[in-house]
Design an enzyme around this catalytic site. Structure first.
Site, mmCIF file in Angstrom:
data_model
loop_
_atom_site.group_PDB
_atom_site.id
_atom_site.type_symbol
_atom_site.label_atom_id
_atom_site.label_comp_id
_atom_site.label_asym_id
_atom_site.label_seq_id
_atom_site.Cartn_x
_atom_site.Cartn_y
_atom_site.Cartn_z
ATOM 1 N N ALA A 166 -1.971 -66.030 -27.733
ATOM 2 C CA ALA A 166 -3.041 -67.230 -28.192
ATOM 3 C C ALA A 166 -3.124 -67.141 -26.992
ATOM 4 C CB ALA A 166 -2.103 -67.788 -29.023
ATOM 5 N N ASN A 167 -4.270 -68.265 -26.918
ATOM 6 C CA ASN A 167 -4.438 -69.532 -25.776
ATOM 7 C C ASN A 167 -4.003 -70.763 -26.377
ATOM 8 O OD1 ASN A 167 -6.597 -67.237 -25.671
ATOM 9 N ND2 ASN A 167 -8.336 -68.204 -24.945
ATOM 10 N N ARG A 168 -3.921 -71.846 -25.190
ATOM 11 C CA ARG A 168 -2.914 -72.364 -25.123
ATOM 12 C C ARG A 168 -4.772 -73.632 -25.785
ATOM 13 N NH1 ARG A 168 0.775 -73.226 -22.459
ATOM 14 N NH2 ARG A 168 1.694 -72.105 -20.796
ATOM 15 N N PRO A 196 -7.299 -72.683 -30.888
ATOM 16 C CA PRO A 196 -6.974 -71.192 -30.241
ATOM 17 C C PRO A 196 -7.234 -70.649 -32.236
ATOM 18 C CG PRO A 196 -4.531 -72.394 -31.506
ATOM 19 C CD PRO A 196 -5.557 -73.570 -31.537
#
Ligand code: C5P
Length: 225
Positions: A29-31, A17
């Site tokens: 954040a992204n996973r 991420p």
């Protein structure tokens, strides 16, 4: 050689991420576990490539036999990719945050009973895949993007192949019931100018091996052309 078809080739892979700071202790954040990117790096190294893995914050170990550049934000990831050029192949497996906080606070934002929750103003992050795929100078011969979707996977992936200027898109369904996110297995579709190939479910290591083998074959065919 036969079993080292990527010898003498430089492969850049983005993974994991990105974290976009809100203040010194909080981020957006992204996973992403970074597992698929890590497997791609190891698979490319196994075929003899010189590999630069540009990784956002992940909890898995760095793969052996690979140059690892650790970054935090999307801007840093783009800079690290540009600094690693030239490359023969670039594979963008990172789950980059689309937006960052426009003006992150330099000190921790304090919660108080009288204050309303803070309003976050967002700015668009650079699209790393697009920036590299659309370079007029020093574009890697093969640029591969990923498309993680939760619905209409092929529709979105086909659009991405065009809009980003990538040569290939590897599309996967990451809706929660698939278990792909964070898991060790993946079910992907490979989109190229020739069409769509849907691969059966397999380990992320096998997905990586197949993608990298295909990439090696593709490079060899360009050389002959
Ligand atoms: O648009 P979307 O994020 O779904 O596209 C996915 C592909 O684009 C992935 O290959 C991802 O690594 C790449 N990407 C990027 N920089 C961004 C956003 C996505 O490289 N800012």
């Amino acid at each position: 050689s036969e079993n080292k078809p990527l010898a003498g080739r430089h492969v850049i892979i983005t993974s994991g991420p990105t974290h976009e700071p809100i203040d010194p202790v909080r981020y957006i954040a992204n996973r992403s576990s970074g597992k698929q990117g890590c497997e791609l790096a190891m698979a490319a190294a196994k075929l003899g490539a010189d590999v630069t893995l540009v990784s956002g914050p992940v909890s898995i170990a760095d793969p052996p036999g690979v140059r690892v550049v650790r970054v935090t934000t999307a801007k840093e990831m783009l800079e690290a990719v540009e600094a690693a050029l030239p490359a023969d192949i670039a594979i963008f497996a990172a789950a980059v945050a689309d937006w960052r906080v426009a003006a992150p606070s330099v000190s921790k934002i304090k919660k108080s009973a009288s204050n309303a929750p803070p309003a976050l103003s967002l700015a668009e992050n650079p699209d790393i895949l697009k920036a590299i795929a659309q370079r007029s100078k020093g574009r890697p011969a093969l640029v591969v993007g990923f498309a993680a979707e939760t619905h209409d996977v092929l529709v979105h992936a086909k659009k991405k192949l065009k809009s980003k200027g990538a040569d290939w898109i590897v599309a996967n369904d990451v809706s929660p019931q698939t278990g792909i996110m964070g898991g060790d297995r993946n079910t992907v579709h490979l989109l190229t100018s020739a069409g769509v190939e849907s691969w059966p479910e397999m380990t992320k290591a096998d997905v990586a091996a197949k993608i990298v083998e295909r990439a090696a074959k593709h490079l060899a065919s360009l050389k002959r052309a």
